[in-house]
Design a protein around this motif. Structure first.
Motif, PDB file in Angstrom:
ATOM      1  N   ASP A 138       0.842  -1.186   0.000  1.00 54.03           N
ATOM      2  CA  ASP A 138       0.000   0.000   0.000  1.00 54.03           C
ATOM      3  C   ASP A 138       0.879   1.239   0.000  1.00 54.03           C
ATOM      4  O   ASP A 138       1.640   1.468   0.946  1.00 54.03           O
ATOM      5  N   LEU A 139       0.776   2.034  -1.065  1.00 53.34           N
ATOM      6  CA  LEU A 139       1.551   3.262  -1.198  1.00 53.34           C
ATOM      7  C   LEU A 139       0.644   4.407  -1.646  1.00 53.34           C
ATOM      8  O   LEU A 139       0.872   5.027  -2.686  1.00 53.34           O
ATOM      9  N   PRO A 140      -0.412   4.723  -0.888  1.00 51.08           N
ATOM     10  CA  PRO A 140      -1.328   5.772  -1.334  1.00 51.08           C
ATOM     11  C   PRO A 140      -0.645   7.135  -1.394  1.00 51.08           C
ATOM     12  O   PRO A 140       0.144   7.477  -0.519  1.00 51.08           O
ATOM     13  N   GLY A 141      -0.964   7.877  -2.433  1.00 58.21           N
ATOM     14  CA  GLY A 141      -0.419   9.222  -2.582  1.00 58.21           C
ATOM     15  C   GLY A 141       1.026   9.278  -3.018  1.00 58.21           C
ATOM     16  O   GLY A 141       1.633  10.343  -3.037  1.00 58.21           O
ATOM     17  N   VAL A 142       1.593   8.146  -3.394  1.00 57.16           N
ATOM     18  CA  VAL A 142       2.990   8.098  -3.826  1.00 57.16           C
ATOM     19  C   VAL A 142       3.054   8.193  -5.343  1.00 57.16           C
ATOM     20  O   VAL A 142       2.335   7.479  -6.051  1.00 57.16           O
ATOM     21  N   ASP A 143       3.905   9.090  -5.839  1.00 59.15           N
ATOM     22  CA  ASP A 143       4.117   9.223  -7.279  1.00 59.15           C
ATOM     23  C   ASP A 143       4.848   7.970  -7.765  1.00 59.15           C
ATOM     24  O   ASP A 143       5.880   7.600  -7.208  1.00 59.15           O
ATOM     25  N   PRO A 144       4.327   7.291  -8.800  1.00 57.10           N
ATOM     26  CA  PRO A 144       4.982   6.063  -9.294  1.00 57.10           C
ATOM     27  C   PRO A 144       6.447   6.277  -9.681  1.00 57.10           C
ATOM     28  O   PRO A 144       7.253   5.357  -9.570  1.00 57.10           O
ATOM     29  N   ASP A 145       6.808   7.494 -10.097  1.00 57.01           N
ATOM     30  CA  ASP A 145       8.207   7.767 -10.461  1.00 57.01           C
ATOM     31  C   ASP A 145       9.135   7.766  -9.256  1.00 57.01           C
ATOM     32  O   ASP A 145      10.355   7.662  -9.403  1.00 57.01           O
ATOM     33  N   SER A 146       8.582   7.879  -8.041  1.00 57.69           N
ATOM     34  CA  SER A 146       9.429   7.872  -6.842  1.00 57.69           C
ATOM     35  C   SER A 146       9.643   6.470  -6.295  1.00 57.69           C
ATOM     36  O   SER A 146      10.416   6.280  -5.362  1.00 57.69           O
ATOM     37  N   VAL A 147       8.969   5.478  -6.870  1.00 53.18           N
ATOM     38  CA  VAL A 147       9.104   4.098  -6.398  1.00 53.18           C
ATOM     39  C   VAL A 147      10.349   3.479  -7.020  1.00 53.18           C
ATOM     40  O   VAL A 147      10.557   3.562  -8.228  1.00 53.18           O
ATOM     41  N   ASP A 148      11.182   2.858  -6.177  1.00 51.26           N
ATOM     42  CA  ASP A 148      12.419   2.229  -6.640  1.00 51.26           C
ATOM     43  C   ASP A 148      12.452   0.790  -6.136  1.00 51.26           C
ATOM     44  O   ASP A 148      12.234   0.540  -4.950  1.00 51.26           O
ATOM     45  N   LEU A 149      12.706  -0.145  -7.042  1.00 49.51           N
ATOM     46  CA  LEU A 149      12.847  -1.560  -6.690  1.00 49.51           C
ATOM     47  C   LEU A 149      14.280  -1.982  -6.981  1.00 49.51           C
ATOM     48  O   LEU A 149      14.771  -1.787  -8.089  1.00 49.51           O
ATOM     49  N   GLN A 150      14.935  -2.572  -5.999  1.00 48.68           N
ATOM     50  CA  GLN A 150      16.312  -3.033  -6.151  1.00 48.68           C
ATOM     51  C   GLN A 150      16.415  -4.478  -5.670  1.00 48.68           C
ATOM     52  O   GLN A 150      15.852  -4.817  -4.628  1.00 48.68           O
ATOM     53  N   VAL A 151      17.135  -5.302  -6.432  1.00 50.72           N
ATOM     54  CA  VAL A 151      17.423  -6.669  -6.006  1.00 50.72           C
ATOM     55  C   VAL A 151      18.932  -6.779  -5.841  1.00 50.72           C
ATOM     56  O   VAL A 151      19.689  -6.476  -6.760  1.00 50.72           O
ATOM     57  N   ASP A 152      19.346  -7.188  -4.652  1.00 45.49           N
ATOM     58  CA  ASP A 152      20.764  -7.392  -4.365  1.00 45.49           C
ATOM     59  C   ASP A 152      20.890  -8.775  -3.740  1.00 45.49           C
ATOM     60  O   ASP A 152      20.424  -8.998  -2.617  1.00 45.49           O
ATOM     61  N   HIS A 153      21.502  -9.692  -4.487  1.00 43.62           N
ATOM     62  CA  HIS A 153      21.586 -11.102  -4.106  1.00 43.62           C
ATOM     63  C   HIS A 153      20.179 -11.642  -3.892  1.00 43.62           C
ATOM     64  O   HIS A 153      19.405 -11.706  -4.819  1.00 43.62           O
ATOM     65  N   ASP A 154      19.794 -11.980  -2.662  1.00 42.90           N
ATOM     66  CA  ASP A 154      18.451 -12.530  -2.432  1.00 42.90           C
ATOM     67  C   ASP A 154      17.555 -11.552  -1.676  1.00 42.90           C
ATOM     68  O   ASP A 154      16.548 -11.939  -1.105  1.00 42.90           O
ATOM     69  N   ALA A 155      17.895 -10.258  -1.690  1.00 39.88           N
ATOM     70  CA  ALA A 155      17.089  -9.252  -0.991  1.00 39.88           C
ATOM     71  C   ALA A 155      16.440  -8.294  -1.983  1.00 39.88           C
ATOM     72  O   ALA A 155      17.098  -7.753  -2.868  1.00 39.88           O
TER      73      ALA A 155
END
Length: 138
Positions: free
Chosen positions: A44-61
């Motif tokens: 749940d990320l209400p009111g969050v601009d989609p451009d500010s969302v960052d997804l990172q995968v580092d090894h298994d995290a």
């Protein structure tokens, strides 16, 4: 314009800010389930601009970071400000059972949805049984 002052509500807000370490929530609410050969996760990320969302995968995290800003100018006279703002982070451990290279993400109506496929090596499979001990000794 009429503003009512409730001293108990103000005290409640100040107490919450002191014990919660400020106005940032303790975490990003999420649901996770396994279905159709994948793990699905929603945040749940209400009111969050989609451009500010960052997804990172580092090894298994997997780390999800998002930022929500005030909807008003910095020089505005703020009358009430109760919605949390700032940077929100949530980290998940994927393990070897999930295919981190093929994560799919979508964002709609304030909900970030991830589809994380189960790795082929973690899927159930049938093992064929050979006949006799001699075949295994060769």
């Amino acid at each position: 314009m009429l503003l009512r002052t409730d001293p108990f509500r103000a005290l409640d807000r100040v107490t919450q800010e002191l014990f919660d370490g400020g106005r940032l929530p303790s975490g990003v609410p999420m649901d996770a389930w396994r279905e159709d050969g994948a793990v699905w996760v929603t945040f749940d990320l209400p009111g969050v601009d989609p451009d500010s969302v960052d997804l990172q995968v580092d090894h298994d995290a997997l780390t999800v970071t998002a930022e929500r800003k005030h909807g008003y100018a910095e020089d505005a006279q703020v009358l009430i400000s109760e919605r949390p703002v700032g940077t929100f982070t949530r980290q998940l451990s994927l393990g070897e059972a999930l295919d981190a290279d093929n994560i799919e993400a979508s964002y709609d109506a304030g909900v970030l949805k991830l589809r994380i496929p189960v790795a082929d090596k973690a899927k159930p499979r049938k093992i064929e049984i050979n006949g006799g001990r001699k075949e295994l000794q060769s």
